[in-house]
Enzyme design. Structure first.
Site, PDB file in Angstrom:
ATOM      1  CD  GLU A 465      -3.257   0.454   2.389  1.00  0.00           C
ATOM      2  OE1 GLU A 465      -3.847   1.711   2.072  1.00  0.00           O
ATOM      3  OE2 GLU A 465      -3.165  -0.357   2.464  1.00  0.00           O
ATOM      4  CD  GLU A 735      -4.461  -0.710   8.849  1.00  0.00           C
ATOM      5  OE1 GLU A 735      -5.583   0.052   7.787  1.00  0.00           O
ATOM      6  OE2 GLU A 735      -4.209  -0.744   8.899  1.00  0.00           O
TER       7      GLU A 735
END
Length: 883
Positions: A465, A735
């Site tokens: 990502e 996260e």
């Protein structure tokens, strides 16, 4: 004595390669007590000329931050010197400062750019060897005044001159919206030149341009042909110039020891293929191919204005581990971004493999599932000639642990080092308190920023990502500017945001935009278009970034209007309160109504754009936006707030947004903050917010008089809380609140980063509310120092570097006595708030405030608090709490 120092031009000390028509100058006043600038005189000189080409004369203004150049047009590739002197309010003047300089770049001269590449493109559907390019030339036999190398690439490149790197920069030219804006770098290479033969050389790799990118098995996002553009300008003492550029005379080698280099997959280096001296004079390149000149490269070149990516730290492993599975693993002790440097000894042809991971599983084994498709491996094939030391420079990894496979010799910790890289931006804050867990949290916030500020602000640095998610940046922007000097990086990123906006004003989810055409327009993500430029203006008093981004801000509001009915933003895709803990089973999205979130951000963005119009003097826009803002707020209240002041959507995020964005009537705010505190208590004293609500939760509580509730929430150590990851050994932000669950299992393997700065937005509250460092005017020209103790901490001490200098503020509570210490830098004043302090009992350095205390302009009582207006200086106040 009054003096001036810390001179910067466009936020940099003595910058090279500026392509700015009107660069801006900043300086700081060096004085210990009571100095505020009343006037300045700034002079700019061309090259070695004795008389200034621009002299402001005595300007009666306090400006000392980003003062724009207004002299004759600047020439390309020219050095300018500058200096400044100031006067204080008493008419005393300083000497002129020491001279600083800036140097212009190519000033957008595309005719001077020629691109070269390998003769054959090869199979671009897979990773290829990283090509090398070189050019030998004879330097004219006369004294050199200066030499500048201007370079860029399609892909990433590492440039060398006569066998040495031209700079410490890595991953050049950085990541931009390449087809609309491609950066070139400028380096001073005067000291690297030698008489006679010289050699320029470069390595190219896929990088963001051609490598795997964007969540899936996708390559060649920006193009499929690597290329290099170079211009070397050597100016001699006699005024003549020798220029060497990329052209067909360059030689290229496609098959090199770097078998591949990719950000997601890693790299493989075969040391048996080394050709010593390939980048230096005297090397025989007759077997190399001639470079191919590319005729149709459409890449508008701009000088790199923000800070380059560089090596920052070297970390020695803290432990050698043998896992239950028998794996050989090094623990670096810190989740970091960069690569491993190692020394190895073994037989020729043996290939060692270094794998990277952020965590071990609950059994203590190496865990990489959360990297998804990113292999993130480093392979090295030995040449078999004694000790071999290697580190890559054409890729990077996010990791704390490394696994060594097929290692041919004894593993010694001293043979390994973790090389940390990030954008070369200065750390501008520090925080310390009585609880080491909180100190570790602040450490984690800053290291999360380090790891994700690698040329662009990314969500995570390790898996497949690593993208510039707009929502993450919007949420973290204020903390980012407090932590580090983020002005240039974020203002340059905003240029790409504006370029990537659709014609209808929609903002992409990620910048640079590399996802599908549909990935645009979510509330709280697209609002980066308004929040980030406004934040830069607040933190740095940078009006130019508002002017630069204002059209983008307006276009974003136009898009919102196109998605709204009756001023409620109720159409289009929204992420909602992403990863909110009140989500329904199996959902990533929290329970807060998406229309509420979207309309709240519609109002917020409209208000910020209205304020930007006020700063820029766009009065017609101000009137229009004020009317629009009132209509949005009215619609919001009618839809979501009852007549008795209750929110129709009872979630922590809904209350945090409503309160922090000032969307409720004043009469309803007391009930709302009570209801918010009640919701927290009903959740066992825990937060349930996700990406949208978390940045504002403690801020809303403190702003509404519930600072004690914010403090209790902040200091929770059990799941979910900011300190829970700390208790689990985290060294960066996670996260997910439960990235590692209490039983040691993982939240998920498909989206579980352990280096994700979004929840680190609590750092803003720690500095502004807990330590109390805040501003009364943009750029901290005037300060508000309002330290707020909480139960559970006995002291807090913090500092922050502002455009005017270092601010300090801290408090200590001991045996019923409270001490507040602060430092106000020269050129500013501050209002200090001492909570629960009786004016008649407060002392400064053991003197009552009724005495004549240097630097204290005035002091007054406001209900139960004492307020003081302070000039620059250092202070220490003590009192016993009046409660």
């Amino acid at each position: 004595m009054l003096s001036v120092g810390n001179l910067t031009c466009e936020y940099k000390v003595n910058p090279l390669g500026l392509d700015v028509a009107a660069p801006r100058f900043s300086w700081q006043i060096n004085s210990s007590v009571g100095v505020v600038q009343s006037a300045y005189c700034l002079q700019v000189f061309r090259e070695d000329e004795a008389e200034p080409m621009w002299d402001t004369g005595r300007v009666h203004r306090r400006d000392s931050v980003l003062v724009p150049y207004e002299g004759p047009a600047l020439r390309p590739q020219t050095r300018y010197r500058w200096r400044v002197r100031v006067w204080d309010r008493k008419g005393r003047d300083s000497e002129f400062s020491e001279e600083a300089f800036f140097e212009t770049g190519l000033m957008c001269q595309p005719s001077r750019t020629q691109w070269i590449s390998t003769p054959r493109k090869g199979d671009v559907s897979r990773m290829q060897s990283a090509p090398r390019l070189r050019r030998s030339f004879e330097l004219a036999d006369k004294p050199v005044r200066r030499a500048r190398l201007y370079a860029s690439a399609l892909g990433i490149y590492a440039m060398r001159l006569n066998g040495r790197p031209v700079s410490p920069d890595v991953l050049c030219p950085g990541w931009t919206t390449y087809k609309k804006r491609l950066q070139y770098q400028t380096w001073d290479v005067t000291a690297l030149l030698r008489p006679g033969e010289n050699v320029m050389a470069a390595s190219l790799a896929d990088g963001w341009y051609r490598g795997y990118l964007a969540l899936k098995d996708q390559r060649n996002v920006f193009g499929d042909r690597l290329a290099l553009a170079v211009r070397l300008s050597v100016v001699f003492e006699d005024g003549t110039e020798q220029v060497v550029v990329t052209d067909g005379s360059w030689k290229v080698l496609a098959d090199t020891p770097v078998r591949y280099a990719d950000f997601y997959m890693g790299t493989h280096y075969d040391a048996r293929m080394e050709t010593p001296g390939w980048d230096a004079p005297g090397f025989d390149d007759s077997a190399w191919d001639d470079a191919q000149v590319l005729r149709r490269v459409k890449a508008p070149l701009v000088s790199q204005l923000d800070h380059p990516v560089r090596r920052q730290y070297s970390i020695t492993p803290v432990a050698l581990i043998t896992t239950p599975k028998g794996e050989t693993v090094l623990d670096m002790g810190q989740n970091m971004v960069g690569w491993l440097r190692f020394t190895v000894r073994g037989p020729a042809g043996q290939t060692v493999t270094v794998s990277h991971a952020e965590v071990l599983d609950r059994d203590g084994n190496f865990y990489t599932e959360n990297y998804r498709l990113a292999e993130a491996k480093l392979k090295y094939t030995l040449r078999g000639e004694g000790d071999e030391t290697y580190e890559p420079e054409l890729t990077f990894y996010g990791f704390r642990y490394v696994r060594l496979e097929n290692w041919p010799c004894e593993v010694r910790l001293k043979d390994f080092a973790g090389i940390v890289i990030h954008s070369d931006i200065e750390v501008t804050s520090g925080f310390e308190c009585s609880d080491e867990r909180v100190n570790q949290l602040f450490h984690n916030i800053q290291w999360g920023q380090r790891g994700n500020f690698v040329d662009v602000p990314t969500d995570c640095p390790q898996r497949d990502e690593r993208l510039g998610w707009t929502g993450d940046c919007q949420m973290f922007a204020r903390t980012a500017c407090i932590n580090m000097d983020s002005a240039l990086m974020l203002s340059e990123w905003l240029k790409d945001l504006a370029l990537d906006q659709r014609e209808d004003g929609a903002v992409p989810f990620v910048v640079p935009h590399v996802l599908t055409p549909a990935n645009y327009g979510s509330a709280a993500w697209g609002d980066a278009a308004t929040v980030v430029p406004w934040t830069l203006y607040l933190c740095y008093d940078d009006k130019r970034v508002l002017e630069q981004q204002y059209p983008s801000m307006r276009r974003w509001l136009d898009f919102i209007a196109s998605q709204s009915e009756g001023y409620l933003w109720n159409q289009g895709f929204h992420f909602g309160d992403w990863l909110g803990l009140d989500a329904y089973e199996g959902s990533y999205v929290g329970a807060t109504d998406k229309t509420l979130i979207a309309t709240a951000f519609s109002a917020y963005s409209t208000r910020l754009t209205m304020r930007a119009a006020e700063v820029l003097g766009y009065e017609k826009d101000v009137q229009e936006l004020r009317a629009l803002y009132r209509k949005i707020v009215k619609a919001y209240r009618q839809e979501f707030i009852t007549a008795t002041g209750r929110l129709a959507v009872e979630t922590q995020t809904a209350y945090a947004l409503t309160l922090h964005f000032d969307l409720a009537e004043e009469k309803d705010r007391p009930r709302m903050v009570r209801d918010l505190v009640s919701l927290i208590e009903k959740s066992g004293g825990h937060l349930t917010t996700g990406f949208v609500g978390t940045p504002y939760l403690c801020l809303a509580l403190t702003e509404c008089g519930a600072h004690d509730a914010a403090g209790r929430l902040f200091l929770r150590t059990d799941y979910p809380s900011w300190l829970y990851p700390v208790m689990r050994g985290a060294t960066t932000m996670w996260e997910h609140w439960d990235g590692i669950k209490p039983d040691g299992t993982f939240w998920s393997s498909d989206m579980n980063s352990y280096n994700h700065y979004a929840y680190g937005a609590i750092g803003e509250w720690m500095m502004r509310a807990l330590a109390g460092i805040d501003m009364a005017k943009p750029g901290y020209a005037e300060l508000v120092l309002h330290p707020r103790p909480i139960e559970g901490l006995s002291f807090v001490s913090a500092w922050q570097m502002t455009p005017y200098g270092r601010v300090r503020c801290g408090w200590r509570v001991e045996d019923g006595e409270q001490t507040v210490s602060c430092t106000v830098p020269g050129g500013t004043t501050a209002v200090l708030v001492l909570e629960n302090a009786n004016l008649r009992q407060v002392t400064e350095s053991e003197r009552l405030l009724s005495s004549d205390i240097p630097g204290v302009i005035r002091a007054w009582q406001s209900e139960g608090d004492t307020l003081l207006e302070l000039e620059s200086g250092r202070y220490s106040f003590k009192w016993r709490n009046s409660q």
